[in-house]
Motif scaffolding. Structure first.
Motif, PDB file in Angstrom:
ATOM      1  N   UNK A  73       0.816  -1.220   0.000  1.00  0.00           N
ATOM      2  CA  UNK A  73       0.000   0.000   0.000  1.00  0.00           C
ATOM      3  C   UNK A  73       0.842   1.259   0.000  1.00  0.00           C
ATOM      4  N   UNK A  74       1.911   1.250   0.778  1.00  0.00           N
ATOM      5  CA  UNK A  74       2.766   2.429   0.896  1.00  0.00           C
ATOM      6  C   UNK A  74       3.464   2.738  -0.420  1.00  0.00           C
ATOM      7  N   UNK A  75       3.879   1.689  -1.138  1.00  0.00           N
ATOM      8  CA  UNK A  75       4.554   1.888  -2.429  1.00  0.00           C
ATOM      9  C   UNK A  75       3.659   2.606  -3.439  1.00  0.00           C
ATOM     10  N   UNK A  76       2.342   2.497  -3.274  1.00  0.00           N
ATOM     11  CA  UNK A  76       1.417   3.127  -4.222  1.00  0.00           C
ATOM     12  C   UNK A  76       1.142   4.594  -3.911  1.00  0.00           C
ATOM     13  N   UNK A  77       1.547   5.061  -2.730  1.00  0.00           N
ATOM     14  CA  UNK A  77       1.336   6.471  -2.372  1.00  0.00           C
ATOM     15  C   UNK A  77       2.133   7.346  -3.333  1.00  0.00           C
ATOM     16  N   UNK A  88       9.377  12.113   1.493  1.00  0.00           N
ATOM     17  CA  UNK A  88       8.177  12.412   2.277  1.00  0.00           C
ATOM     18  C   UNK A  88       7.561  11.132   2.842  1.00  0.00           C
ATOM     19  N   UNK A  89       7.631  10.030   2.097  1.00  0.00           N
ATOM     20  CA  UNK A  89       7.153   8.745   2.635  1.00  0.00           C
ATOM     21  C   UNK A  89       7.930   8.383   3.895  1.00  0.00           C
ATOM     22  N   UNK A 136      10.734  22.541   9.002  1.00  0.00           N
ATOM     23  CA  UNK A 136       9.320  22.933   9.067  1.00  0.00           C
ATOM     24  C   UNK A 136       8.445  21.889   8.392  1.00  0.00           C
ATOM     25  N   UNK A 137       8.950  21.304   7.301  1.00  0.00           N
ATOM     26  CA  UNK A 137       8.206  20.260   6.596  1.00  0.00           C
ATOM     27  C   UNK A 137       8.014  19.044   7.505  1.00  0.00           C
ATOM     28  N   UNK A 138       9.090  18.629   8.194  1.00  0.00           N
ATOM     29  CA  UNK A 138       8.988  17.499   9.111  1.00  0.00           C
ATOM     30  C   UNK A 138       8.016  17.792  10.242  1.00  0.00           C
ATOM     31  N   UNK A 139       8.034  19.014  10.768  1.00  0.00           N
ATOM     32  CA  UNK A 139       7.104  19.392  11.832  1.00  0.00           C
ATOM     33  C   UNK A 139       5.659  19.341  11.342  1.00  0.00           C
ATOM     34  N   UNK A 140       5.425  19.810  10.119  1.00  0.00           N
ATOM     35  CA  UNK A 140       4.068  19.789   9.564  1.00  0.00           C
ATOM     36  C   UNK A 140       3.588  18.351   9.364  1.00  0.00           C
ATOM     37  N   UNK A 141       4.476  17.475   8.910  1.00  0.00           N
ATOM     38  CA  UNK A 141       4.110  16.064   8.733  1.00  0.00           C
ATOM     39  C   UNK A 141       3.810  15.427  10.083  1.00  0.00           C
ATOM     40  N   UNK A 142       4.628  15.716  11.102  1.00  0.00           N
ATOM     41  CA  UNK A 142       4.372  15.191  12.450  1.00  0.00           C
ATOM     42  C   UNK A 142       3.022  15.673  12.967  1.00  0.00           C
ATOM     43  N   UNK A 143       2.707  16.935  12.680  1.00  0.00           N
ATOM     44  CA  UNK A 143       1.420  17.489  13.115  1.00  0.00           C
ATOM     45  C   UNK A 143       0.267  16.734  12.451  1.00  0.00           C
ATOM     46  N   UNK A 144       0.370  16.513  11.129  1.00  0.00           N
ATOM     47  CA  UNK A 144      -0.658  15.755  10.409  1.00  0.00           C
ATOM     48  C   UNK A 144      -0.868  14.393  11.061  1.00  0.00           C
TER      49      UNK A 144
END
Length: 192
Positions: free
Chosen positions: A47-51, A57-58, A168-176
């Protein structure tokens, strides 16, 4: 004019804060599932490979999920109870802000000129502002490893703003991820 400024500032702040809103979260689950039985997890590679996102970002998303699952007492295992999968969607949002507030570019109205006071033609202030932003959706699927059936799905929707700063990108992903997984397990959400 003072009244316009008094109204314009709070309106601008409100528009700015609404564009910076947090992640909107929805979740769904199989109500026949006993979620207390799940103690271990593994990532569902198929499933993850299809993202459709970058491999970097994965990795960031999977690291954030791993951290959240570990913090909740789950153990990563070769023989898991749950399989974790992700997929993403993104779309461009176009926002149009009308800044006229009762003024016009050229129009009829009351005004002042050196020769008279009263109705006439004149220039005014106004216009529209158009901006675009990227709105992204992250889905986290939890699949029963024994039956291979989806038992829980969380979805987070929020502004991505094409973040260039890696931290900031990593923080936003953690927030999501954090906001989404706050909805799991569903019984805990229903009680709160």
């Amino acid at each position: 004019m003072k009244k316009v400024k008094t109204l314009a500032i709070p309106l601008f702040v409100m528009l700015f804060l609404s564009s910076c809103s947090s992640v909107q979260v929805l979740s769904d689950y199989d109500k026949e599932t006993n979620f207390t039985e799940y103690k271990s997890y593994a990532f569902y590679k198929t499933g993850i490979d299809q993202a459709q996102i970058s491999d970097l970002d994965k990795k960031r998303i999977l690291k954030a999920i791993q951290d959240e699952m570990n913090n909740r007492g789950f153990v990563k295992s070769g023989k898991p109870d749950l399989l974790v999968s992700i997929f993403t969607k993104e779309k461009e949002q176009v926002d149009v802000y009308n800044n006229n507030w009762g003024w016009g570019a050229w129009g009829w109205g009351w005004g002042w000129n050196p020769w008279m006071w009263g109705p006439g033609w004149g220039a005014g202030w106004g216009g529209s502002q158009v901006s675009t932003r990227t709105e992204g959706s992250l889905y986290i699927d939890l699949i029963d490893a024994g039956t291979r059936e989806l038992v829980w799905q969380g979805k987070g929707v929020g502004n991505l703003n094409n973040i260039k700063d890696i931290n900031k990108k990593e923080e936003r992903i953690k927030e999501f991820v954090s906001e989404i997984l706050q909805q799991y397990p569903p019984d805990a959400v229903a009680v709160n």
